[in-house]
Write an enzyme that holds these catalytic residues in place. Structure first.
Site, PDB file in Angstrom:
ATOM      1  N   THR A 180       0.843  -1.192   0.000  1.00  0.00           N
ATOM      2  CA  THR A 180       0.000   0.000   0.000  1.00  0.00           C
ATOM      3  C   THR A 180       0.878   1.242   0.000  1.00  0.00           C
ATOM      4  O   THR A 180       1.977   1.225   0.552  1.00  0.00           O
ATOM      5  CB  THR A 180      -0.874  -0.039   1.268  1.00  0.00           C
ATOM      6  OG1 THR A 180      -1.841  -1.063   1.088  1.00  0.00           O
ATOM      7  CG2 THR A 180      -1.579   1.268   1.535  1.00  0.00           C
ATOM      8  N   VAL A 209     -13.288  -4.677   1.848  1.00  0.00           N
ATOM      9  CA  VAL A 209     -12.680  -3.347   1.841  1.00  0.00           C
ATOM     10  C   VAL A 209     -11.837  -3.224   3.105  1.00  0.00           C
ATOM     11  O   VAL A 209     -12.277  -3.605   4.196  1.00  0.00           O
ATOM     12  CB  VAL A 209     -13.771  -2.249   1.811  1.00  0.00           C
ATOM     13  CG1 VAL A 209     -13.146  -0.870   1.980  1.00  0.00           C
ATOM     14  CG2 VAL A 209     -14.569  -2.312   0.505  1.00  0.00           C
ATOM     15  N   ASP A 211      -8.775  -0.818   5.443  1.00  0.00           N
ATOM     16  CA  ASP A 211      -8.764   0.465   6.164  1.00  0.00           C
ATOM     17  C   ASP A 211      -8.461   1.658   5.269  1.00  0.00           C
ATOM     18  O   ASP A 211      -8.773   2.802   5.620  1.00  0.00           O
ATOM     19  CB  ASP A 211      -7.681   0.411   7.263  1.00  0.00           C
ATOM     20  CG  ASP A 211      -6.288   0.122   6.680  1.00  0.00           C
ATOM     21  OD1 ASP A 211      -6.182  -0.779   5.821  1.00  0.00           O
ATOM     22  OD2 ASP A 211      -5.337   0.813   7.079  1.00  0.00           O
ATOM     23  N   GLY A 234      -5.468  -4.499   7.186  1.00  0.00           N
ATOM     24  CA  GLY A 234      -6.526  -3.494   7.285  1.00  0.00           C
ATOM     25  C   GLY A 234      -7.572  -3.748   8.350  1.00  0.00           C
ATOM     26  O   GLY A 234      -8.052  -2.818   9.004  1.00  0.00           O
TER      27      GLY A 234
END
Ligand code: ASP
Length: 320
Positions: A180, A209, A211, A234
């Site tokens: 990321t 989905v 964070d 996440g």
């Protein structure tokens, strides 16, 4: 009045980044990519540009580089597609924009910025986000644009395992590496901003989905405290409301940035109850309203770079 010095920090993911697994060439590629991104942000801040534009520009450079798990080079979902998340927040007015699960947007962070600046919303999802992109004339690209051989191998390695992986490589160990990307900055006017972008986790399904697009979890900025961009598993960062927690410790508990980040990353994150036997790991980059920069992680490494006005650029991969 421009009486502040600018500060900027970027990351390209935290995880099991070990010197023993790096070749000098690979390491150079990562350092060059980090430098290109941070210098793009510095160029904006130096000329009095906004923290918002600096973080979006730096993240765009990282999204365009296939070494990182964001934009080009994003990991594959279980179905063999790419679903990307991104968010942006600026600290003066607490405005924010984010997108989740987009599939054809070359630079999800630019779409997140458009959500912030051109729509009354904060978070747009999947097809709706893509229709919004079309409505503002944004080009869409085929899924293949994001694909790389390495990501294909990573998916093949775990596709039938029922597991998800947050990492970069096919080896079990490197499954702990995350790519990321993110940036935080304070501009010469003293305003803060944070941006984060990701392809998420390899083999993710069911519209998972993380964070990254969630304000307060993966991204947060307030001129009253600090700007934060996170990277890591996440689900833990969502449960820990990590980015906002750092800001809240500064605002309410009067922690320094370093104390706040240390407490959240080293004391709190690892204490959240484990998922499938594994504890939450990752890291974050942050800048406070005085221009102090803290980059910390509970993993063996984090791709990162930072610069305070008038000082040399730092790039780091490992713990030191
Ligand atoms: N935080 C990201 C996610 O869970 C992954 C990462 O940081 O690499 O989607």
């Amino acid at each position: 009045m421009n009486n502040h010095l600018f500060s900027i920090a970027i990351h390209g993911g935290a995880g099991t980044i070990l010197k023993s697994e790096m070749t000098p060439k690979k390491e150079k590629n990562y350092r060059d990519a980090l430098q290109e991104a941070i210098f793009a942000g510095i160029a904006i801040l130096k000329n009095g540009g906004s923290a918002e534009n600096a973080v979006v520009t730096a993240v765009t450079v990282l999204e365009n580089c296939d070494l990182f798990n964001a934009g080009k080079g994003s990991v594959f979902t279980h179905e063999g597609t790419h679903e990307m998340d991104a968010s942006l927040m600026e600290g003066l007015t607490l405005r924010a924009g984010a997108v989740a699960g987009v599939k054809h947007i070359r630079n999800p962070i630019i779409l997140a910025q458009s959500v912030m600046n051109l729509s009354p919303h904060v978070l747009l999802l999947g097809e709706g986000a893509e229709r919004f992109a079309e409505s503002i004339g944004m080009e869409k690209v085929p899924q293949e644009y994001f694909s790389t051989e390495l990501r294909k191998k990573q998916l093949e390695a775990i596709r039938n395992s029922g597991k998800v992986a947050l990492d970069h490589s096919v080896s079990e160990e490197i499954h702990k590496k995350r790519g990321t990307v993110g940036a935080v900055a304070r501009d010469k006017a003293g305003n803060l901003a944070a941006a984060t972008s990701t392809g998420g986790m390899t083999n993710k399904r069911f519209g998972r989905v993380g964070d990254t697009p969630l304000i307060g979890a993966g991204t947060y900025a307030s001129n009253q405290s600090c700007a934060v961009s996170a990277t890591g598993w996440g689900e833990f960062f969502i449960r820990g409301v990590v980015a906002y927690d750092v800001a809240a410790l500064i605002l309410y508990n009067k922690f320094s940035l370093q104390e706040a980040v240390r407490h959240v990353i080293h004391d709190k994150l690892g204490k959240l109850s484990p998922i499938e036997g594994e504890y939450g790991d990752g890291g974050l980059i942050s800048v406070d309203n005085q221009g102090n920069i803290v980059m910390d992680f509970n993993t063996p490494g984090m791709y990162r770079a930072s610069c305070k006005e008038g000082e040399p650029v730092f790039t780091g991969l490992y713990e030191y």
